[in-house]
Write a protein that holds these residues in place. Structure first.
Motif, PDB file in Angstrom:
ATOM      1  N   MET A 177      52.251  41.975  52.156  1.00  8.61           N
ATOM      2  CA  MET A 177      51.405  41.865  53.347  1.00  8.61           C
ATOM      3  C   MET A 177      50.005  42.401  53.098  1.00  8.61           C
ATOM      4  O   MET A 177      49.016  41.849  53.586  1.00  8.61           O
ATOM      5  N   LYS A 178      49.898  43.471  52.320  1.00  7.90           N
ATOM      6  CA  LYS A 178      48.569  43.994  51.971  1.00  7.90           C
ATOM      7  C   LYS A 178      47.817  43.001  51.104  1.00  7.90           C
ATOM      8  O   LYS A 178      46.605  42.798  51.271  1.00  7.90           O
ATOM      9  N   GLY A 202      42.651  50.857  57.255  1.00 11.14           N
ATOM     10  CA  GLY A 202      43.974  51.222  57.744  1.00 11.14           C
ATOM     11  C   GLY A 202      45.072  50.433  57.063  1.00 11.14           C
ATOM     12  O   GLY A 202      46.155  50.964  56.776  1.00 11.14           O
ATOM     13  N   VAL A 203      44.803  49.158  56.795  1.00 14.75           N
ATOM     14  CA  VAL A 203      45.772  48.313  56.098  1.00 14.75           C
ATOM     15  C   VAL A 203      46.040  48.849  54.696  1.00 14.75           C
ATOM     16  O   VAL A 203      47.182  48.997  54.268  1.00 14.75           O
ATOM     17  N   MET A 204      44.974  49.141  53.963  1.00 12.74           N
ATOM     18  CA  MET A 204      45.124  49.590  52.588  1.00 12.74           C
ATOM     19  C   MET A 204      45.775  50.968  52.486  1.00 12.74           C
ATOM     20  O   MET A 204      46.458  51.279  51.509  1.00 12.74           O
ATOM     21  N   LYS A 205      45.601  51.793  53.510  1.00 11.73           N
ATOM     22  CA  LYS A 205      46.181  53.136  53.500  1.00 11.73           C
ATOM     23  C   LYS A 205      47.599  53.169  54.086  1.00 11.73           C
ATOM     24  O   LYS A 205      48.280  54.197  53.983  1.00 11.73           O
ATOM     25  N   ALA A 206      48.027  52.075  54.671  1.00  9.52           N
ATOM     26  CA  ALA A 206      49.327  52.039  55.347  1.00  9.52           C
ATOM     27  C   ALA A 206      50.462  52.358  54.373  1.00  9.52           C
ATOM     28  O   ALA A 206      50.541  51.802  53.279  1.00  9.52           O
ATOM     29  N   PHE A 212      50.937  49.298  59.182  1.00 11.35           N
ATOM     30  CA  PHE A 212      50.350  47.986  58.903  1.00 11.35           C
ATOM     31  C   PHE A 212      50.232  47.175  60.189  1.00 11.35           C
ATOM     32  O   PHE A 212      49.193  46.546  60.446  1.00 11.35           O
ATOM     33  N   ASP A 213      51.289  47.176  60.983  1.00 12.94           N
ATOM     34  CA  ASP A 213      51.258  46.441  62.250  1.00 12.94           C
ATOM     35  C   ASP A 213      50.113  46.920  63.139  1.00 12.94           C
ATOM     36  O   ASP A 213      49.463  46.122  63.819  1.00 12.94           O
TER      37      ASP A 213
END
Length: 328
Positions: A177-178, A202-206, A212-213
């Motif tokens: 997903m990333k 935020g996506v990359m650090k999830a 991620f959501d």
């Protein structure tokens, strides 16, 4: 490939016999529309095994590949999510249009829905949204699903729980997903990490699916946050609106679902008016019915599929048979 809202999805078809039209074989009983799970597609072992079960019982099967799941990147920033019914509803409308063509050769045969995991949620939510229109507008006579999440807000703490779930399942999903989000950034956001279309940092650090959501799904689709996303899309809230026969198979030991939550009160066995039948097996994990020892009866029937597809298809066949008089 089917165009839809400036984007596209694809479908794969298995025919129950000799092909008649693009979406029908000559003597099929009807069509089963199959919806796959998260980061899956029509070529997955679950999709092919479930399809084979329906085909063996005389149904054509159309598996919808969500946007971006067919191997070719889709044309918009988003793709699909837990409650994304757009592609399914678009396809049902397309089939309805074919049936209404007076000079066409597309027979009016019943449509049934099926799905697993995320796909199960999409099917149930769609039926709840449509209500009586599922039958009256789209000729949907019933549905059978497996691994329905019911309530994502309850389940997310199990999906992201430390240990096997987080290290294996969540980590693998996060990786794909990333990667997709990074591709979308380059294609639709000019590669700008400070884009306001979603929270790239935020996506990359999830480190969890919930994070991620919150950073991607909620932002792209206009939810307030991941909790709003879960509450808006979880199929549990749509069960009362279901108006056609629906069969749901889940397990007690599914590691991704809250073991203390199984809303049997929303089924006929629990006193609900909705035509829903629920079955909860003791074992099976998350749709882990693929491999089992064949019973003598299964060997005699020479069924090539495992228990779960046979159960789902048995329900669809029962619904079909019960309406045989009005269908003929």
């Amino acid at each position: 490939t089917t165009s839809c809202e400036q984007d596209f999805y694809t479908v794969d078809i298995k025919y129950a016999g000799e092909r008649k039209t693009q979406y029908q074989s000559v003597e099929s009983k009807g069509m089963v529309v199959l919806i796959h799970g998260l980061e899956s597609n029509s070529n997955s072992s679950l999709s092919t095994d479930m399809s084979q079960g329906y085909v063996q019982d005389g149904f054509d099967v159309v598996c919808i590949n969500f946007r971006g799941c067919c191997g070719t990147p889709n044309d918009t920033l988003g793709g699909y999510h837990l409650g994304f019914t757009d592609d399914l509803r678009h396809f049902l409308k397309l089939m309805s249009g074919l049936r209404e063509q007076e000079d066409g050769d597309f027979d009016k045969r019943p449509v049934y829905l099926s799905g697993f995991s995320l796909g199960a949620n999409v099917v149930v939510k769609c039926l709840g949204e449509l209500g009586d229109a599922a039958m009256s507008l789209y000729n949907v006579h019933g549905a059978a699903v497996v691994g329905a999440p019911f309530d994502a807000e309850r389940n997310i703490k199990y999906l992201d729980a430390p240990g096997f779930n987080k290290e294996i399942y969540s980590r693998n999903f996060l990786k794909t997903m990333k990667s997709r989000a990074e591709y979308q950034l380059g294609r639709f956001c000019d590669g700008d990490p400070s884009t306001d279309l979603f929270d790239y940092e935020g996506v990359m650090k999830a480190t969890s699916v919930a994070e991620f959501d919150d950073a991607f799904i909620a932002k792209v689709y206009g939810f307030e946050d991941n909790i709003d996303y879960y509450r808006s899309t979880s199929c549990y809230y749509y069960l009362p609106g279901v108006a056609v026969p629906l069969f749901i198979i889940n397990t007690e030991d599914d590691p991704f679902f809250d073991p203390n939550f199984f809303p049997v009160e929303e089924s006929v066995d629990g006193g609900s008016m909705a035509p829903i039948k629920m079955k909860r097996t003791k074992n099976g994990g998350h749709i882990g019915f693929m491999f089992h020892q064949l019973s003598d009866n299964e060997k005699k029937r020479k069924r090539p599929t495992s228990w779960m597809p046979m159960e789902l298809s048995r329900f669809i066949s029962h619904v079909h048979s019960s309406h045989a008089d009005e269908l003929n």
